[in-house]
Design a protein around this motif. Sequence first.
Motif, PDB file in Angstrom:
ATOM      1  N   ALA A  14      66.102  96.183  42.944  1.00 29.11           N
ATOM      2  CA  ALA A  14      64.863  95.434  43.135  1.00 29.11           C
ATOM      3  C   ALA A  14      63.780  95.988  42.218  1.00 29.11           C
ATOM      4  O   ALA A  14      63.604  97.208  42.125  1.00 29.11           O
ATOM      5  CB  ALA A  14      64.421  95.517  44.591  1.00 29.11           C
ATOM      6  N   GLY A  15      63.102  95.077  41.537  1.00 24.36           N
ATOM      7  CA  GLY A  15      62.076  95.471  40.598  1.00 24.36           C
ATOM      8  C   GLY A  15      62.536  95.580  39.161  1.00 24.36           C
ATOM      9  O   GLY A  15      61.703  95.641  38.240  1.00 24.36           O
ATOM     10  N   ASP A  16      63.843  95.618  38.966  1.00 25.56           N
ATOM     11  CA  ASP A  16      64.399  95.717  37.616  1.00 25.56           C
ATOM     12  C   ASP A  16      64.293  94.388  36.876  1.00 25.56           C
ATOM     13  O   ASP A  16      63.902  93.361  37.453  1.00 25.56           O
ATOM     14  CB  ASP A  16      65.865  96.142  37.673  1.00 25.56           C
ATOM     15  N   SER A  17      64.689  94.435  35.621  1.00 24.17           N
ATOM     16  CA  SER A  17      64.729  93.236  34.776  1.00 24.17           C
ATOM     17  C   SER A  17      66.126  93.042  34.215  1.00 24.17           C
ATOM     18  O   SER A  17      66.854  94.010  33.971  1.00 24.17           O
ATOM     19  CB  SER A  17      63.734  93.366  33.619  1.00 24.17           C
ATOM     20  N   LEU A  18      66.485  91.791  34.028  1.00 22.86           N
ATOM     21  CA  LEU A  18      67.730  91.414  33.356  1.00 22.86           C
ATOM     22  C   LEU A  18      67.434  90.210  32.480  1.00 22.86           C
ATOM     23  O   LEU A  18      66.563  89.402  32.795  1.00 22.86           O
ATOM     24  CB  LEU A  18      68.823  91.035  34.363  1.00 22.86           C
ATOM     25  N   THR A  19      68.187  90.089  31.395  1.00 23.34           N
ATOM     26  CA  THR A  19      68.073  88.911  30.546  1.00 23.34           C
ATOM     27  C   THR A  19      69.427  88.237  30.435  1.00 23.34           C
ATOM     28  O   THR A  19      70.417  88.873  30.045  1.00 23.34           O
ATOM     29  CB  THR A  19      67.575  89.276  29.137  1.00 23.34           C
ATOM     30  N   LEU A  20      69.473  86.983  30.800  1.00 23.77           N
ATOM     31  CA  LEU A  20      70.682  86.180  30.661  1.00 23.77           C
ATOM     32  C   LEU A  20      70.617  85.389  29.360  1.00 23.77           C
ATOM     33  O   LEU A  20      69.540  84.978  28.921  1.00 23.77           O
ATOM     34  CB  LEU A  20      70.823  85.214  31.829  1.00 23.77           C
ATOM     35  N   SER A  21      71.792  85.196  28.772  1.00 20.35           N
ATOM     36  CA  SER A  21      71.894  84.401  27.553  1.00 20.35           C
ATOM     37  C   SER A  21      72.869  83.266  27.767  1.00 20.35           C
ATOM     38  O   SER A  21      73.854  83.419  28.498  1.00 20.35           O
ATOM     39  CB  SER A  21      72.374  85.262  26.383  1.00 20.35           C
ATOM     40  N   CYS A  22      72.622  82.155  27.121  1.00 17.73           N
ATOM     41  CA  CYS A  22      73.532  81.006  27.147  1.00 17.73           C
ATOM     42  C   CYS A  22      73.715  80.530  25.712  1.00 17.73           C
ATOM     43  O   CYS A  22      72.768  80.026  25.096  1.00 17.73           O
ATOM     44  CB  CYS A  22      72.965  79.893  28.011  1.00 17.73           C
ATOM     45  N   SER A  23      74.914  80.715  25.210  1.00 25.11           N
ATOM     46  CA  SER A  23      75.227  80.280  23.861  1.00 25.11           C
ATOM     47  C   SER A  23      75.673  78.830  23.903  1.00 25.11           C
ATOM     48  O   SER A  23      76.568  78.472  24.677  1.00 25.11           O
ATOM     49  CB  SER A  23      76.337  81.158  23.272  1.00 25.11           C
ATOM     50  N   VAL A  24      75.064  77.996  23.074  1.00 21.29           N
ATOM     51  CA  VAL A  24      75.307  76.557  23.074  1.00 21.29           C
ATOM     52  C   VAL A  24      76.038  76.174  21.788  1.00 21.29           C
ATOM     53  O   VAL A  24      75.610  76.541  20.691  1.00 21.29           O
ATOM     54  CB  VAL A  24      73.986  75.778  23.173  1.00 21.29           C
ATOM     55  N   SER A  25      77.118  75.420  21.926  1.00 22.44           N
ATOM     56  CA  SER A  25      77.831  74.927  20.751  1.00 22.44           C
ATOM     57  C   SER A  25      78.297  73.503  21.015  1.00 22.44           C
ATOM     58  O   SER A  25      78.343  73.053  22.152  1.00 22.44           O
ATOM     59  CB  SER A  25      79.005  75.838  20.409  1.00 22.44           C
ATOM     60  N   GLY A  26      78.650  72.821  19.935  1.00 21.26           N
ATOM     61  CA  GLY A  26      79.116  71.450  20.052  1.00 21.26           C
ATOM     62  C   GLY A  26      78.037  70.444  19.695  1.00 21.26           C
ATOM     63  O   GLY A  26      77.018  70.788  19.116  1.00 21.26           O
ATOM     64  N   ASP A  27      78.274  69.211  20.074  1.00 24.31           N
ATOM     65  CA  ASP A  27      77.383  68.096  19.745  1.00 24.31           C
ATOM     66  C   ASP A  27      76.262  68.001  20.786  1.00 24.31           C
ATOM     67  O   ASP A  27      76.500  67.562  21.902  1.00 24.31           O
ATOM     68  CB  ASP A  27      78.181  66.795  19.701  1.00 24.31           C
ATOM     69  N   THR A  28      75.055  68.390  20.386  1.00 21.48           N
ATOM     70  CA  THR A  28      73.922  68.393  21.317  1.00 21.48           C
ATOM     71  C   THR A  28      72.975  67.214  21.098  1.00 21.48           C
ATOM     72  O   THR A  28      71.855  67.214  21.613  1.00 21.48           O
ATOM     73  CB  THR A  28      73.134  69.706  21.193  1.00 21.48           C
ATOM     74  N   THR A  29      73.408  66.197  20.366  1.00 21.84           N
ATOM     75  CA  THR A  29      72.504  65.086  20.046  1.00 21.84           C
ATOM     76  C   THR A  29      72.067  64.307  21.280  1.00 21.84           C
ATOM     77  O   THR A  29      71.013  63.703  21.300  1.00 21.84           O
ATOM     78  CB  THR A  29      73.155  64.138  19.040  1.00 21.84           C
ATOM     79  N   CYS A  30      72.867  64.322  22.326  1.00 17.61           N
ATOM     80  CA  CYS A  30      72.513  63.595  23.550  1.00 17.61           C
ATOM     81  C   CYS A  30      71.674  64.430  24.512  1.00 17.61           C
ATOM     82  O   CYS A  30      71.149  63.914  25.494  1.00 17.61           O
ATOM     83  CB  CYS A  30      73.770  63.147  24.278  1.00 17.61           C
ATOM     84  N   MET A  31      71.550  65.712  24.196  1.00 21.13           N
ATOM     85  CA  MET A  31      70.932  66.617  25.150  1.00 21.13           C
ATOM     86  C   MET A  31      69.437  66.373  25.264  1.00 21.13           C
ATOM     87  O   MET A  31      68.732  66.291  24.249  1.00 21.13           O
ATOM     88  CB  MET A  31      71.194  68.060  24.731  1.00 21.13           C
TER      89      MET A  31
END
Length: 125
Positions: A14-31
């Motif tokens: 409790a009180g700590d920090s974390l950083t999450l990452s999400c790597s995105v690949s592929g066709d994102t034109t609809c996003m």
Amino acid sequence: QVQLVESGGGLAQAGDSLTLSCSVSGDTTCMTAIGWYRQAPGKQREPVAAIVKGGNAEYVNAVKGRFTISEDNAKNTIFLQMNSLKPEDTAVYYCNALNDAARVAQGLCDQPDYWGQGTQVTVSS
């Protein structure tokens, strides 16, 4: 198709920090938006934060002021900086990419959204 791969989860106090990452690949034109959801044991999956195309960030009240969502377009990566973690933040965190609903309805995009496999965040008191 869009592929989402999360990383960065783990154990924290409790009180700590974390950083999450999400790597995105592929066709994102609809996003139209990309963000984070979480699912705690025995509970439904719930939204946490999202970036709407155009740059606006949105947060649920439970994380406002503590979590920050950001994107690095050059690296095709979304981040969730989590500060002042609480035990109630314990959950599996999922990256979600939302496609434009109108284009999905017109058959121009293959599915409404995409999910990553999730990354566990456990916060002890």
